[in-house]
Design a protein around this motif. Structure first.
Motif, PDB file in Angstrom:
ATOM      1  N   VAL A 169      17.473  47.978 -65.668  1.00  0.00           N
ATOM      2  CA  VAL A 169      18.727  48.731 -65.680  1.00  0.00           C
ATOM      3  C   VAL A 169      18.434  50.194 -66.008  1.00  0.00           C
ATOM      4  O   VAL A 169      17.741  50.484 -66.979  1.00  0.00           O
ATOM      5  N   GLN A 253      28.984  51.408 -64.587  1.00  0.00           N
ATOM      6  CA  GLN A 253      28.456  51.639 -63.246  1.00  0.00           C
ATOM      7  C   GLN A 253      27.930  50.323 -62.697  1.00  0.00           C
ATOM      8  O   GLN A 253      27.725  49.360 -63.421  1.00  0.00           O
ATOM      9  N   GLY A 254      27.703  50.302 -61.378  1.00  0.00           N
ATOM     10  CA  GLY A 254      27.217  49.097 -60.733  1.00  0.00           C
ATOM     11  C   GLY A 254      28.349  48.160 -60.366  1.00  0.00           C
ATOM     12  O   GLY A 254      29.520  48.384 -60.682  1.00  0.00           O
ATOM     13  N   SER A 258      25.165  43.131 -61.209  1.00  0.00           N
ATOM     14  CA  SER A 258      24.477  44.320 -61.712  1.00  0.00           C
ATOM     15  C   SER A 258      25.401  45.280 -62.451  1.00  0.00           C
ATOM     16  O   SER A 258      24.966  46.351 -62.868  1.00  0.00           O
TER      17      SER A 258
END
Length: 321
Positions: A169, A253-254, A258
């Protein structure tokens, strides 16, 4: 010969029993690491017919302090948050898991303890019984979301070098975040800070061992700062009227498995200071705040908490606590 700094690394693992060192199960990317064993030296000042005052140094109790900092990774940040707050509720059957963290108010109120493993080329030293005492987060529109952490532990001990493996990540850029004040999105926040503190008391006892009897975590407090483009008097008025608005600092985010998130929610943020600044070509307002304990931000252990931190990542339930 000198040894390279940049081959250093830091590992961490949750302890099943306080102070019983365990091998690292996760590794935290860091920019700085500051280990410090604290040996208490007791002066022998018994007069012996000479014009001197100290004849010997006697070893007293020993413990350690540890500090580290770096960019925020949405999965490794959970160790410090859980280690400060203690109440962790994880939801989700598969990634992404959501970990909601608040002040633990059940049992003895103590958060979990960890073992840090510090590799510095010459050797690896473990810091068992580690309790976090501070986590500071900083963000700005033109930088990274960063953190600094402080902790207290039992004295370090040598161990074998672990094999590190790191999260895939990425860290979070500062501009990715969103700030809301009083439930309203605030696009004029230039930068800010949020610091969670929890004093750790080294409890000493006459018990036949050089190690402390306990490392005791005290009450949680939260404070911070915001720098705002002063578009109007709204936030100055919040200070002058003691309005105590809610404050959310949210990074995400993602998508799908994820997806990641770091969110700090404070239901009551009392402004303790507000100053108008004309140091730039536009007017800014600098605000200091204290987050106040409330029942809305409490976790499953009930009671009060000044903050609820939520992180989302692929880390399974039971990892942080």
């Amino acid at each position: 010969m000198p040894q390279p700094t940049f081959t250093s690394f830091l590992g961490i693992a949750k302890e099943a029993v306080f102070g019983t060192a365990v091998p690292a199960t996760a590794f935290i990317p860091v920019k700085t690491m500051s280990p410090s064993d604290k040996v208490t030296l007791l002066d022998d000042q018994g007069m012996r017919g000479s014009m001197v005052d100290v004849y010997d140094k006697i070893a007293g109790k020993i413990w350690a302090e540890y500090g580290f900092d770096g960019d925020v990774f949405p999965d490794t940040l959970g160790w410090a948050l859980a280690g400060l707050l203690g109440d962790v509720t994880t939801t989700g059957a598969a990634a992404p898991f959501s970990h909601a963290m608040s002040t633990l108010n059940s049992g003895n109120g103590q958060p979990p303890s960890y073992t840090l493993s510090d590799y510095y080329t010459n050797n690896t030293r473990q810091f068992p019984g580690l309790k976090f005492s501070e986590l500071g987060l900083k963000f700005s529109g033109d930088g990274m979301l960063t953190y600094s952490a402080k902790a207290t532990s039992l004295a370090s001990v040598p161990t074998t070098k672990p094999t590190p493996s790191y999260t895939a990540v990425p860290p979070l850029a500062g501009w990715v975040g969103a700030v809301s004040i009083g439930g309203v999105a605030s696009t004029f926040v230039v930068d800010g800070e949020c610091t969670i503190k929890r004093p750790v008391t080294v409890v000493q006892a006459v018990d036949g061992t050089q190690a402390p009897y306990s490392l005791w975590s005290g009450p949680v407090s939260v404070s911070g700062k915001l720098t705002l483009v002063m578009e109007d008097d709204a936030q100055l008025t919040n200070y002058l009227t003691n309005a105590k608005p809610s404050l959310d600092i949210n990074y995400s985010q993602g998508a799908g498995a994820s997806a990641v998130q770091v969110k700090l929610h404070m239901t009551k943020a009392a402004y303790t200071n507000a100053e108008i600044s004309r140091g730039k070509d536009y007017i800014e307002l600098s605000v200091d705040y204290d987050a106040l304990a409330n029942t809305t931000d409490a976790g499953t252990s009930g009671g009060y908490s000044p903050i609820k931190a939520t992180i989302q990542n692929a880390v399974a339930s039971g990892t942080y606590k």
